[in-house]
Scaffold this motif. Structure first.
Motif, mmCIF file in Angstrom:
data_model
loop_
_atom_site.group_PDB
_atom_site.id
_atom_site.type_symbol
_atom_site.label_atom_id
_atom_site.label_comp_id
_atom_site.label_asym_id
_atom_site.label_seq_id
_atom_site.Cartn_x
_atom_site.Cartn_y
_atom_site.Cartn_z
ATOM 1 N N ASN A 14 1.221 -1.310 -0.288
ATOM 2 C CA ASN A 14 0.201 0.085 -0.019
ATOM 3 C C ASN A 14 0.582 1.297 -0.174
ATOM 4 O OD1 ASN A 14 -2.272 -0.181 -0.279
ATOM 5 N ND2 ASN A 14 -3.200 -1.189 1.769
ATOM 6 N N ASN A 15 2.249 1.379 -0.172
ATOM 7 C CA ASN A 15 2.995 2.171 -0.467
ATOM 8 C C ASN A 15 3.502 2.423 0.595
ATOM 9 O OD1 ASN A 15 2.478 2.726 -3.645
ATOM 10 N ND2 ASN A 15 1.536 4.394 -3.838
ATOM 11 N N LYS A 16 3.588 1.500 1.811
ATOM 12 C CA LYS A 16 4.029 2.467 2.798
ATOM 13 C C LYS A 16 5.317 1.293 3.229
ATOM 14 C CE LYS A 16 0.104 4.204 5.140
ATOM 15 N NZ LYS A 16 -0.965 3.971 3.092
ATOM 16 N N ASP A 17 6.119 1.614 3.504
ATOM 17 C CA ASP A 17 7.266 1.128 4.592
ATOM 18 C C ASP A 17 6.411 -0.219 5.044
ATOM 19 O OD1 ASP A 17 9.186 1.001 2.738
ATOM 20 O OD2 ASP A 17 9.435 3.050 3.896
ATOM 21 N N ALA A 42 -0.363 -7.780 1.036
ATOM 22 C CA ALA A 42 0.351 -7.842 0.230
ATOM 23 C C ALA A 42 -0.733 -8.176 -1.046
ATOM 24 C CB ALA A 42 1.010 -8.525 -0.572
ATOM 25 N N MET A 43 -1.591 -9.296 -0.964
ATOM 26 C CA MET A 43 -2.658 -9.608 -1.521
ATOM 27 C C MET A 43 -4.061 -9.388 -1.259
ATOM 28 S SD MET A 43 -1.749 -13.537 -2.475
ATOM 29 C CE MET A 43 -1.540 -14.399 -0.739
ATOM 30 N N GLU A 44 -4.166 -8.616 -0.065
ATOM 31 C CA GLU A 44 -5.644 -8.043 -0.315
ATOM 32 C C GLU A 44 -4.975 -6.697 -0.507
ATOM 33 O OE1 GLU A 44 -6.417 -10.654 3.463
ATOM 34 O OE2 GLU A 44 -5.716 -8.893 4.421
ATOM 35 N N ALA A 45 -3.779 -6.538 -0.596
ATOM 36 C CA ALA A 45 -3.878 -4.633 -0.636
ATOM 37 C C ALA A 45 -3.726 -4.594 -2.142
ATOM 38 C CB ALA A 45 -2.559 -4.453 -0.245
ATOM 39 N N ASN A 88 -3.865 -4.967 -13.972
ATOM 40 C CA ASN A 88 -3.426 -6.037 -12.703
ATOM 41 C C ASN A 88 -3.131 -4.617 -12.523
ATOM 42 O OD1 ASN A 88 -4.595 -8.486 -14.786
ATOM 43 N ND2 ASN A 88 -3.095 -7.957 -16.148
ATOM 44 N N THR A 89 -3.049 -5.612 -11.051
ATOM 45 C CA THR A 89 -2.411 -4.889 -9.789
ATOM 46 C C THR A 89 -1.411 -6.108 -9.800
ATOM 47 O OG1 THR A 89 -3.912 -5.650 -8.387
ATOM 48 C CG2 THR A 89 -4.465 -3.752 -8.592
ATOM 49 N N VAL A 90 -0.244 -5.979 -8.943
ATOM 50 C CA VAL A 90 0.794 -6.588 -8.575
ATOM 51 C C VAL A 90 1.232 -6.900 -7.189
ATOM 52 C CG1 VAL A 90 2.993 -6.812 -9.603
ATOM 53 C CG2 VAL A 90 1.139 -6.181 -11.499
ATOM 54 N N VAL A 91 1.977 -8.227 -7.083
ATOM 55 C CA VAL A 91 2.620 -8.241 -5.951
ATOM 56 C C VAL A 91 3.843 -9.123 -6.706
ATOM 57 C CG1 VAL A 91 2.637 -9.322 -3.488
ATOM 58 C CG2 VAL A 91 0.691 -8.690 -4.200
ATOM 59 N N ILE A 92 4.948 -8.015 -5.979
ATOM 60 C CA ILE A 92 6.222 -9.000 -6.464
ATOM 61 C C ILE A 92 7.216 -9.674 -5.100
ATOM 62 C CG2 ILE A 92 6.518 -7.421 -8.929
ATOM 63 C CD1 ILE A 92 8.369 -5.562 -7.005
ATOM 64 N N LYS A 93 7.618 -10.783 -5.784
ATOM 65 C CA LYS A 93 8.608 -10.820 -4.444
ATOM 66 C C LYS A 93 9.551 -11.690 -5.376
ATOM 67 C CE LYS A 93 10.239 -15.110 -3.429
ATOM 68 N NZ LYS A 93 11.459 -15.149 -2.837
ATOM 69 N N PRO A 94 11.319 -11.424 -5.355
ATOM 70 C CA PRO A 94 12.376 -11.324 -5.867
ATOM 71 C C PRO A 94 12.829 -12.572 -5.270
ATOM 72 C CG PRO A 94 12.609 -9.391 -4.266
ATOM 73 C CD PRO A 94 11.293 -10.200 -4.312
#
Ligand code: NAP
Length: 522
Positions: free
Chosen positions: A41-44, A77-80, A204-210
């Motif tokens: 949600n753009n927050k740390d 993250a998925m909910e956001a 789409n909205t996105v969740v990234i995991k490196p």
């Protein structure tokens, strides 16, 4: 700067590029060791558990302190992303394009700092690092170009031949929902930014995991998206182990996934999604075991240069690395001598230094794999034309440095002719003729990239018969490596990829959308 950086042009850059890299490196090095949150949600967001991100160049260098995210963070993250989807998917595509172009511009503005950080974290040499960052900006721009060229993928279809009615049919490509992007360590920027931009520009909205080894550089990429002004929840970044956090993200709560990584993990993800109530698009970009065929009519200087660059660029840790070389008997000895000569001149060391071509391999596990593979090769009858040893003295003592290794005499029946080692080890085999070479080249599960050196006529034959998604003929800039968006879209056949369409190409964006036909009758 007039110069256009790509993986094919990077061998002779202007002086200014080195000067700017050196000054960015000094700034990045002065700020090492900071703690970075995840971004939801753009927050740390900070986790209870942290991990130190060390450089493979020197294990004593702590680059950053990163969060060890868990199942709770995966859910958040998925909910956001779910909450942000209605707003983002209904944002006009022109506005999405505007924000992504802004992100690309920010990447270019920060190019040198980002590349310096990448070189320290991945162990890529400076030109490869600059290439990865620039490629990412170009991938973002290419996604935007495609959206524009196709006018948001809204197409008027034919009108039904109805008497007394008017029937208007429109085909619209619409986003799926929440898209998960899981990326590998070797191209942490491009292989996160490329799929992410395609998913985002499509709505789409996105969740990234490196990858855990490259959590820091991907956090810096996520900051570019955030700073460009993406609304809350549209892009979320989480860090932590694949085996826990990654596993929690691979759930029916996401609507689509792009996974780039090893075949074993990719296939597991593919199976896990089969338990959902309906089919989810799963784009898998997996391993390679890329062959180079050298004909007796080849320009051997060109062939040797292209093979060495593709075998040992990024220490052989490219999915596109030249890992097998099949040479017609008539030129075998000549080529072998040239390969040895060029390889022995390669400079190994701290990859941030200008003169260095080979840095370290990514981590202790890869370092151990290298030593184990070398022992296996030796006991399997292989001969080391070059390399075969790790480097442990002086400046190499605290990093994971391995010699670039060409192997001859290994029987084609040996398992390492088919197994992706993902290290600076390439096997060279002698073949009677081109038919035998092609049979051997295609005799693996993978089908990612391939290279050929020979006559013009033979090149046509090569393209017709080789089973790979990317194929190059007579390319000294890289026999099997160096694809660039818009020029060489990148993707694999067979066990190397699931979609059959290449990233950075004209058929890629539609993979992130499903079609709806809208019929209105008046
Ligand atoms: P990897 O070990 O498969 O890891 C890839 C990603 O998957 C990492 O982010 C990893 O996280 C995560 N992961 C691991 N287990 C998971 C699980 N059970 N569920 C969800 N995520 C999980 O691959 P790698 O070593 O980073 O990269 C090397 C491989 O990638 C090679 O096979 C290479 O050929 C392939 N590759 C393919 C392409 C292509 O375009 N075809 C491009 C580049 C690389 P952790 O790091 O936290 O484990």
């Amino acid at each position: 700067m007039e110069f256009k950086l790509t993986y094919a042009t990077m061998f002779n850059p202007p002086e200014e590029l080195h000067i700017r890299f050196d000054s960015a490196l000094a700034i990045v090095k002065a700020g090492l060791g900071k703690e970075y949150g995840m971004i939801i949600n753009n927050k740390d967001v900070f986790a209870d558990e942290k991990f130190d991100d060390h450089s493979p160049i020197n294990k004593d260098w702590t680059l950053a302190v990163m969060q060890k995210g868990n199942e709770k963070h995966a859910r958040q993250a998925m909910e956001a992303a779910r909450k942000a989807f209605p707003g983002w998917s209904h944002t006009p595509w022109q506005e999405r394009v505007r924000l992504l172009r802004k992100t690309a511009a920010l990447i270019e503005e920060r190019l040198f700092e980002l590349s310096a950080a990448m070189s320290l974290e991945v162990g890529k040499n400076r030109m490869e690092s600059l290439g990865d960052a620039q490629e990412t900006a170009d991938l973002l721009k290419y996604s935007c170009d495609q959206m524009e060229a196709n006018q948001g993928y809204i197409f008027e279809m034919g009108r039904d031949p109805l008497v007394g009615f008017e029937s208007r049919n429109v085909s619209v490509l619409r986003p799926y929902g929440v898209w998960l992007v899981i990326s590998p360590f070797n191209f942490p920027f491009a292989l996160t930014g490329g799929p992410t931009s395609a998913a985002l520009v499509s709505g789409n909205t996105v969740v990234i995991k490196p990858a855990t080894d490259t959590a820091w550089i991907v956090r810096l990429l996520a900051e570019c998206f955030r700073d460009a002004g993406l609304p809350e929840g549209v892009l979320n970044y989480v860090s932590g182990p694949g085996s826990t956090l990654g596993k929690a993200l691979v759930s029916c709560a996401v609507d689509g996934v792009t996974f780039t990584g090893s075949f074993d993990v990719g296939v597991k993800i593919y199976r896990d999604f089969s338990t959902c109530n309906w089919m989810h698009p799963i784009l898998l970009e997996l391993g390679g075991k890329n062959a180079v065929i050298v004909s007796q009519h080849a320009d051997l200087d060109r062939a040797a240069l292209g093979i060495v660059r593709s075998a040992f660029g990024l220490q052989g840790q490219k999915c596109s690395a030249a890992s097998r070389v099949l040479v017609e008997a008539a030129v075998f000895d000549d080529l072998r001598a040239r390969l040895k000569d060029i390889t022995e001149k390669l400079v190994i060391g701290d990859p941030t230094e200008r003169s260095v071509y080979l840095g370290p391999v990514i981590n202790n596990s890869s370092y151990n794999d290298y030593q184990n593979f070398c022992m296996e090769i030796y006991s399997g009858g292989g001969t080391f034309l070059t390399g075969g040893q790790v480097l442990t003295e002086g400046a190499f003592a605290k990093g994971y440095f391995c010699q670039p290794t060409f192997v001859t005499d290994l029987p084609f029946s040996h398992r390492l002719w088919k197994h992706e080692m993902f290290l600076p080890i390439t096997t060279i085999g002698k073949v009677k003729n081109l038919d035998e070479a092609m049979k051997e080249a295609n005799n693996v599960n993978y089908g990612l990239t391939a290279g050929f050196f020979g006559s013009e006529e033979e090149s046509g034959w090569f393209f017709d018969h080789i089973e790979s998604g990317v194929a190059y003929a007579n390319r000294p800039q890289g026999a099997t490596t160096g694809a660039w968006p818009g020029f060489q879209p990148f993707g694999g056949w067979k066990a190397s990829g699931s979609s059959g369409k290449n990233s950075g190409g004209r058929y890629y964006l539609p993979l992130y959308m499903h079609e709806q036909i809208q019929t209105r009758v008046r």
